[in-house]
Design an enzyme around this catalytic site. Structure first.
Site, PDB file in Angstrom:
ATOM      1  CB  SER A  75      63.746  31.769  48.097  1.00  0.00           C
ATOM      2  OG  SER A  75      63.778  33.133  47.740  1.00  0.00           O
ATOM      3  CB  ALA A  76      64.498  27.713  51.321  1.00  0.00           C
ATOM      4  CD  GLU A 110      59.915  36.026  57.348  1.00  0.00           C
ATOM      5  OE1 GLU A 110      60.620  37.051  57.466  1.00  0.00           O
ATOM      6  OE2 GLU A 110      60.354  34.954  56.869  1.00  0.00           O
ATOM      7  CB  ALA A 111      62.216  37.441  61.549  1.00  0.00           C
ATOM      8  CG  HIS A 130      74.068  36.100  44.207  1.00  0.00           C
ATOM      9  ND1 HIS A 130      74.584  36.143  42.918  1.00  0.00           N
ATOM     10  CD2 HIS A 130      72.867  36.732  44.144  1.00  0.00           C
ATOM     11  CE1 HIS A 130      73.723  36.767  42.124  1.00  0.00           C
ATOM     12  NE2 HIS A 130      72.675  37.128  42.851  1.00  0.00           N
TER      13      HIS A 130
END
Length: 542
Positions: free
Chosen positions: A12-13, A33-34, A474
């Protein structure tokens, strides 16, 4: 390869950072990105959340350590490991939090840059809200936000009327002037499809020649020259590769992977680093600490009215729902798990709403423990009311399990380690029972299935809370920003203390958890982070 900015994580970030930083065509941005691609049908289909819940091809699928607060149980923490990160696999509820949350950020950082007014501007810049513009809502942004009211199930309407009977007023917009009240959740979909951070931000950025995205590339370590972070070491297809950042490395790998990567690089508790043979670079015991999460509990009810269970349980209805979705992008598959909900005070003594309530019209009580098959729910009509503390006081931490970058860290949630959180939950479950007894809901409820009417006393209710509470997914706060170097990991400008050329811009930077779901606040933080980075660059900073 060299790039001006290396962004670790396309969640998201990271997606927001990639888009904003690459808007200057003179700056080359590398995103690492993994996970893999986000083209799965179940990612774009809103209710596909249930299919991806345990899918390790798109999910880190963390397990916590035994947690004393929930009777020594271990918890399951799904986090996105795919383009879009958790925004590609979550339940899509869009909540901004309330102004008080960000005033607390301003207090922690001693900076108005993180106060409510600044956050409101960031929110307005990223969303396209069907309800129109306001102080906290924008139009024309990349993230479409729309209410679930149009698809409202009759039980949802009854739920809102029931809330009014116990003093929780109707609220047409949780992201409007006030958060308190009962209403319909807003979700990020367009024409029946999920709009993840990858869809909204990364895909447009990838059309630019100055953006490169590496998928299935695990960052093993950070590179340093002296005290300056100069790049990353990546494992891709079994090969080690090194990439250099001319300006900065920005960690956006999330509340679990970001502190793990810092610890692997010798930035964290010195004693832990030495125990695993990792050279100490910065001794900061707060890395991995301050772990916060919303934890919750569901009450389940057998219903006299059909619920979405009847739409998705019989095989022929599932097929029909699938045909309807493919033809119209409507029906149950286009919905979020959570249709309506509320923010409320668990007792009159609470100065602000302290609890969030979810109405879930699908139940999976008969599901196996390692599955969440929302497309094969219980064969009888039922619904759930889910509670969570929105500003819990309990704090956990995570630590390395070893020096292997592929090993998950040890997660200690410390759920209900602060008695105030347990007191709130006890108040809330009593209020929830009052809610179910109101006329609008009692006409629908056939019986309470879990915990069941025999659980009545405070001690029985507390035992049930400890036995059945789970994460609401969260996690945040594990690399908190702050003005005081003695109790924070990051400066108010998101720089990692003790080194140069390294920032963090994801949920781990939160000083405190916000009141509601975290996906929009994470994107907002990333937008603010990009503004800070670009401002520093324009002033000639690192």
């Amino acid at each position: 390869m060299e790039a001006d900015y290396i962004v670790v994580g396309a969640g998201s970030a990271g997606c927001v950072l990639a888009d904003r930083l690459s808007s200057d065509r003179q700056s080359r941005v590398l995103v690492v990105e993994a996970g893999g691609d986000d083209s799965s049908f179940w990612i774009t289909t809103p209710i596909g959340y249930g299919k991806l819940f345990f899918d390790r091809s798109v999910n880190w699928a963390y397990r916590t350590e035994a947690d004393p607060g929930v009777n020594g149980q271990t918890g399951y923490w799904p986090r996105g490991k795919v383009l879009g990160g958790s925004s590609s696999i979550n339940a899509m509820v869009c909540i901004r939090g309330r102004a008080e949350d960000y005033e607390d950020w301003a207090l922690a950082t001693k900076s108005k840059d993180w106060g409510a007014d600044a956050m409101a501007r960031a929110f307005r810049s990223i969303d396209d809200c069907a309800e129109g513009e306001s102080d906290w809502r924008g139009r024309g942004g990349a993230v479409p936000i729309r209410s679930m009211e149009a698809e409202a199930h009759p039980i949802s309407q009854s739920f809102i009327r029931a809330c009014a009977e116990i003093g929780i007023p109707p609220n047409p917009d949780f992201n409007g002037e006030r958060q308190e009240g009962a209403g319909f959740y807003q979700i990020n979909t367009r024409k029946g499809k999920r709009v993840s951070a990858a869809t909204a931000f990364l895909r447009p950025a990838m059309q630019r020649p100055n953006v490169t995205v590496l998928k299935k590339a695990l960052v093993k370590a950070l590179l340093f020259e002296g005290r300056r972070c100069t790049g990353v070491v990546i494992d891709r297809n079994g090969r080690e590769e090194r990439y250099v950042a001319r300006r900065e490395v920005i960690l956006a790998a999330g509340a679990i992977e970001t502190p793990k990567l810092l610890q692997l690089s010798g930035i964290g508790d010195a004693e832990q680093s030495r125990a695993f043979g990792i050279p100490v670079r910065v001794d900061n015991r707060h890395v991995g600490g301050n772990l916060q999460d919303h934890f919750g509990l569901n009450y389940f009810y057998r219903s006299r009215l059909p619920t979405l269970n009847q739409e998705l349980s019989p095989w022929h209805r599932r097929i029909w729902s699938g045909i309807r979705y493919l033809a119209t992008r409507g029906g149950p598959l286009a919905m979020s798990v959570n249709q309506a909900g509320a923010f409320f005070r668990s007792s009159a003594k609470r100065p602000l709403p302290n609890m969030q309530l979810y109405l879930q019209l699908i139940t999976t009580l008969e599901a196996q423990s390692d599955r969440r098959p929302l497309l094969a729910p219980d064969p009888y009509p039922a619904f759930a009311l889910g509670l969570s503390n929105i500003r819990p006081k309990s704090r956990g931490r995570l630590v390395l399990a070893g020096a292997d970058p592929r090993a998950a860290p040890k997660i200690y949630p410390n759920t209900y380690s602060d008695d105030a959180d347990l007191e709130e939950m006890l108040e809330a479950v009593k209020l929830l029972r009052r809610l179910a007894d109101t006329a609008p809901l009692s006409e629908i409820v056939e019986r309470e299935v879990l915990p069941g009417p025999s659980v009545r006393s405070d001690s029985e209710l507390v035992s049930d809370i400890r036995a059945r509470s789970r994460t609401v997914f969260h996690p945040c706060g594990t690399c908190a920003m702050g003005a005081d170097p003695d109790n924070s990991v990051l400066t108010p400008q998101l720089r990692v203390r003790g080194v140069d050329g390294l920032r963090v811009a994801d949920a781990s930077a939160f000083p405190n958890i916000v009141s509601g779901n975290l996906n929009l606040p994470v994107m907002m933080l990333a937008m603010r982070a990009a503004d800070i980075i670009l401002s520093d660059r324009n002033r000639g900073g690192a």
